[in-house]
Design a protein around this motif. Structure first.
Motif, PDB file in Angstrom:
ATOM      1  N   GLY A 351       3.462  28.908  33.063  1.00  0.00           N
ATOM      2  CA  GLY A 351       3.128  30.176  32.428  1.00  0.00           C
ATOM      3  C   GLY A 351       4.343  31.060  32.240  1.00  0.00           C
ATOM      4  N   TRP A 352       4.314  32.311  32.795  1.00  0.00           N
ATOM      5  CA  TRP A 352       5.328  33.320  32.470  1.00  0.00           C
ATOM      6  C   TRP A 352       6.746  32.937  32.906  1.00  0.00           C
ATOM      7  N   SER A 353       6.898  32.388  34.111  1.00  0.00           N
ATOM      8  CA  SER A 353       8.259  32.057  34.554  1.00  0.00           C
ATOM      9  C   SER A 353       8.795  30.836  33.799  1.00  0.00           C
ATOM     10  N   GLY A 354       7.887  29.933  33.432  1.00  0.00           N
ATOM     11  CA  GLY A 354       8.303  28.789  32.608  1.00  0.00           C
ATOM     12  C   GLY A 354       8.786  29.240  31.240  1.00  0.00           C
ATOM     13  N   GLU A 355       8.095  30.231  30.674  1.00  0.00           N
ATOM     14  CA  GLU A 355       8.512  30.761  29.372  1.00  0.00           C
ATOM     15  C   GLU A 355       9.893  31.410  29.464  1.00  0.00           C
ATOM     16  N   LEU A 356      10.139  32.138  30.570  1.00  0.00           N
ATOM     17  CA  LEU A 356      11.465  32.757  30.742  1.00  0.00           C
ATOM     18  C   LEU A 356      12.541  31.683  30.902  1.00  0.00           C
ATOM     19  N   ASP A 357      12.220  30.615  31.613  1.00  0.00           N
ATOM     20  CA  ASP A 357      13.188  29.513  31.753  1.00  0.00           C
ATOM     21  C   ASP A 357      13.588  28.969  30.376  1.00  0.00           C
ATOM     22  N   LYS A 358      12.604  28.851  29.474  1.00  0.00           N
ATOM     23  CA  LYS A 358      12.905  28.352  28.125  1.00  0.00           C
ATOM     24  C   LYS A 358      13.812  29.323  27.376  1.00  0.00           C
ATOM     25  N   LYS A 359      13.571  30.629  27.567  1.00  0.00           N
ATOM     26  CA  LYS A 359      14.406  31.621  26.878  1.00  0.00           C
ATOM     27  C   LYS A 359      15.838  31.591  27.396  1.00  0.00           C
ATOM     28  N   LEU A 360      16.019  31.272  28.703  1.00  0.00           N
ATOM     29  CA  LEU A 360      17.383  31.183  29.248  1.00  0.00           C
ATOM     30  C   LEU A 360      18.133  30.013  28.632  1.00  0.00           C
ATOM     31  N   GLY A 361      17.413  29.005  28.205  1.00  0.00           N
ATOM     32  CA  GLY A 361      18.049  27.866  27.533  1.00  0.00           C
ATOM     33  C   GLY A 361      18.451  26.760  28.478  1.00  0.00           C
ATOM     34  N   GLU A 362      18.881  25.655  27.877  1.00  0.00           N
ATOM     35  CA  GLU A 362      19.344  24.505  28.668  1.00  0.00           C
ATOM     36  C   GLU A 362      20.605  24.893  29.438  1.00  0.00           C
ATOM     37  N   TYR A 363      20.729  24.362  30.652  1.00  0.00           N
ATOM     38  CA  TYR A 363      21.955  24.629  31.416  1.00  0.00           C
ATOM     39  C   TYR A 363      23.118  23.882  30.780  1.00  0.00           C
ATOM     40  N   PRO A 364      24.300  24.484  30.764  1.00  0.00           N
ATOM     41  CA  PRO A 364      25.474  23.830  30.152  1.00  0.00           C
ATOM     42  C   PRO A 364      25.795  22.497  30.822  1.00  0.00           C
ATOM     43  N   ALA A 365      26.483  21.649  30.081  1.00  0.00           N
ATOM     44  CA  ALA A 365      26.880  20.340  30.603  1.00  0.00           C
ATOM     45  C   ALA A 365      27.734  20.517  31.849  1.00  0.00           C
ATOM     46  N   GLY A 366      27.555  19.595  32.787  1.00  0.00           N
ATOM     47  CA  GLY A 366      28.354  19.634  34.014  1.00  0.00           C
ATOM     48  C   GLY A 366      27.745  20.486  35.107  1.00  0.00           C
ATOM     49  N   PHE A 367      26.474  20.933  34.930  1.00  0.00           N
ATOM     50  CA  PHE A 367      25.841  21.775  35.940  1.00  0.00           C
ATOM     51  C   PHE A 367      25.532  20.986  37.201  1.00  0.00           C
ATOM     52  N   TYR A 368      25.867  21.566  38.335  1.00  0.00           N
ATOM     53  CA  TYR A 368      25.452  21.066  39.644  1.00  0.00           C
ATOM     54  C   TYR A 368      24.918  22.246  40.446  1.00  0.00           C
ATOM     55  N   ALA A 369      23.866  22.033  41.206  1.00  0.00           N
ATOM     56  CA  ALA A 369      23.399  23.068  42.122  1.00  0.00           C
ATOM     57  C   ALA A 369      24.398  23.220  43.269  1.00  0.00           C
ATOM     58  N   TRP A 370      24.428  24.413  43.876  1.00  0.00           N
ATOM     59  CA  TRP A 370      25.359  24.708  44.987  1.00  0.00           C
ATOM     60  C   TRP A 370      25.270  23.644  46.075  1.00  0.00           C
ATOM     61  N   ARG A 371      24.033  23.278  46.458  1.00  0.00           N
ATOM     62  CA  ARG A 371      23.849  22.337  47.565  1.00  0.00           C
ATOM     63  C   ARG A 371      24.445  20.966  47.256  1.00  0.00           C
ATOM     64  N   ASN A 372      24.575  20.649  45.981  1.00  0.00           N
ATOM     65  CA  ASN A 372      25.125  19.341  45.615  1.00  0.00           C
ATOM     66  C   ASN A 372      26.641  19.340  45.554  1.00  0.00           C
ATOM     67  N   LEU A 373      27.252  20.521  45.590  1.00  0.00           N
ATOM     68  CA  LEU A 373      28.717  20.608  45.520  1.00  0.00           C
ATOM     69  C   LEU A 373      29.365  21.042  46.825  1.00  0.00           C
ATOM     70  N   VAL A 374      28.572  21.628  47.744  1.00  0.00           N
ATOM     71  CA  VAL A 374      29.169  22.296  48.895  1.00  0.00           C
ATOM     72  C   VAL A 374      30.054  21.353  49.719  1.00  0.00           C
ATOM     73  N   ALA A 375      29.688  20.077  49.810  1.00  0.00           N
ATOM     74  CA  ALA A 375      30.495  19.137  50.597  1.00  0.00           C
ATOM     75  C   ALA A 375      31.284  18.164  49.719  1.00  0.00           C
ATOM     76  N   ASP A 376      31.329  18.442  48.428  1.00  0.00           N
ATOM     77  CA  ASP A 376      31.991  17.536  47.483  1.00  0.00           C
ATOM     78  C   ASP A 376      33.495  17.834  47.431  1.00  0.00           C
ATOM     79  N   PRO A 377      34.348  16.887  47.791  1.00  0.00           N
ATOM     80  CA  PRO A 377      35.798  17.148  47.760  1.00  0.00           C
ATOM     81  C   PRO A 377      36.334  17.412  46.354  1.00  0.00           C
ATOM     82  N   LYS A 378      35.565  17.046  45.333  1.00  0.00           N
ATOM     83  CA  LYS A 378      36.007  17.257  43.946  1.00  0.00           C
ATOM     84  C   LYS A 378      35.308  18.469  43.305  1.00  0.00           C
ATOM     85  N   LYS A 379      34.782  19.363  44.160  1.00  0.00           N
ATOM     86  CA  LYS A 379      34.003  20.466  43.594  1.00  0.00           C
ATOM     87  C   LYS A 379      34.834  21.391  42.715  1.00  0.00           C
TER      88      LYS A 379
END
Length: 446
Positions: A351-379
């Motif tokens: 519903g409403w939050s899903g619609e806002l997600d669509k308005k924000l648009g696709e995340y740019p290429a190369g997106f990683y969440a914080w938790r997936n980078l925090v221990a990454d030596p190549k972050k």
């Protein structure tokens, strides 16, 4: 007086609070280590833990016992060495039990300030109210010897003000632990103009003993950490209100929290972080810092309304998150507060939050969440690639995130320019170590 002699008799005021309890545990562990050194076996150690609430002090004792057991379980090798002459301690559990009892044996709790009169070092961790701190420091200093040293955990109040109004003649320093003190590696160190050298040296040695990374801050209200956090949070509030014209206020809060977590690759969105700290605490920081820095608007009417409605966030005694700007289920945001209706609007991906997600648009290429980078030596390389994509993207989310990054960088640069921080590296170190950001605000990403 040596550092170790100072640590024979210590008091913590406000010991049962969120910060005071962590400081109490850290000091109890270090004093237990000292007490068990062969040359100190016959010396008396005292750690006085003072608070105004007896029930909270009872809870503090339970907390300390439980945390000392956990600390002992992680340090069996150290405990084996500490108790190597004790033939009666056979199993690891025997050493852990002895360690806990040793640490608790020199702790005294109470509500009466007079019991701290012989303390050589006093930590102050009470509410962030200047007049309250000054009154307390005056009372204690009338009880204690004039060589007693004071460390205040204030996160915002200038140390020169406390020093002057409590008439401490340089026997006070700002030693700002981050929350929670037992986990966070960062501590800001703020001296008054005439802070005595012994206290400066004591503080640096204490940080070394407690494995804290010290970042110095000049004595300007808010210091480095809250200097950035306050302005970063106010920017988020103001951006959310701008978005409210098109998406409603709950929608604006949802959008800004989402992009400040996801597209800025931070561990929390800005409103989740304010809730974690406490809306009331953030409001107090706003009023305190705003009172010392004329000419800069550091207040916000929405923040004040949340405070007046007692929608305060913060944490329960078990560490779970209380509802504030956001509603939480098992510490994860599941809704956002609608201040006009006085109720939470639950997220609705269909519903409403899903619609806002669509308005924000696709995340740019190369997106990683914080938790997936925090221990990454190549972050660093991955962040550079992602932020290049972010800058070239024309989605609403990317534009909002780019502006947020730019504002964060300008806050950091301003902190250096007006002399709060000595260097850009100090600003970045505070955000990296005190807020668990993956990159400092003063960077080449934006």
């Amino acid at each position: 007086m040596t550092f170790d002699e100072r640590l024979q008799n210590v008091a913590i005021i406000g010991a049962a609070g969120k910060m005071g309890s962590g400081i109490s545990l850290l000091l109890a562990q270090e004093m237990a280590r000292l007490k068990n050194k062969p040359e100190n076996k016959d010396k008396n150690y005292r750690l006085y833990l003072i608070d105004i609430n007896l029930d909270h002090l009872a809870g503090l004792q339970q907390y300390l016992r439980a945390q000392l057991v956990k600390a002992g379980e992680k340090a069996c090798v150290m405990l084996r060495e500490m108790y190597k002459d004790r033939q009666d301690l056979v199993e690891n559990q025997d050493c852990i039990n002895q360690y806990v009892e040793d640490a608790l044996s020199f702790i005294r709790t109470g509500t009466d300030l007079s019991i701290v009169k012989d303390s050589r070092v006093i930590f102050e961790a009470i509410l962030e109210k200047k007049d309250l701190k000054v009154d307390l420091l005056k009372k204690i200093d009338n009880l204690c010897g004039k060589d007693t040293l004071y460390l205040t955990n204030t996160s915002s109040i200038p140390i020169n003000i406390l020093n002057k109004e409590a008439n401490l003649n340089g026997r006070i320093i700002g030693f700002h632990f981050y929350n929670p003190p037992t986990v966070q590696k960062l501590a800001e160190l703020i001296s008054a103009d005439n802070t005595v050298q012994e206290l400066r040296d004591f503080s640096l040695e204490l940080a070394k003993r407690l494995s804290k990374k010290i970042v110095p801050s000049n004595d300007i209200a808010g210091f480095v950490g809250n200097g950035h956090f306050l302005r970063d949070g106010l920017y988020g509030l103001r951006e959310a209100k701008k978005l409210a014209k098109d998406y409603s206020l709950p929608g604006g809060l949802y959008i800004i929290n989402k992009i400040s977590q996801d597209l800025l690759v931070r561990p929390m969105g800005i409103f989740q972080l304010i809730d974690y700290v406490g809306v009331d605490v953030f409001q107090s920081i706003s009023e305190t810092v705003g009172g010392y820095i004329p000419g800069e608007d550091l207040k916000d009417d929405l923040l004040k309304k949340m405070y007046d409605k007692k929608v305060l966030g913060g944490q329960r005694s078990d560490g779970s998150q209380k509802d504030g700007f956001l509603k939480y289920d098992r510490n994860r945001p599941v809704g956002v507060y609608d201040i006009d209706k006085g109720e939470y609007k639950l997220f609705d991906p269909q519903g409403w939050s899903g619609e806002l997600d669509k308005k924000l648009g696709e995340y740019p290429a190369g997106f990683y969440a914080w938790r997936n980078l925090v221990a990454d030596p190549k972050k660093s390389d991955k962040l550079k690639t992602f932020f290049q994509s972010l800058k070239s993207s024309n989605t609403l989310g990317a534009k909002l995130a780019s502006a947020y990054l730019k504002n964060s960088k300008e806050i950091g640069e301003q902190l250096v320019k007006i002399g709060v921080a000595k260097t850009a590296e100090d600003v970045n170190n505070v955000l990296l170590n005190g807020f668990y950001h993956l990159y400092g605000p003063i960077n080449d990403y934006i």
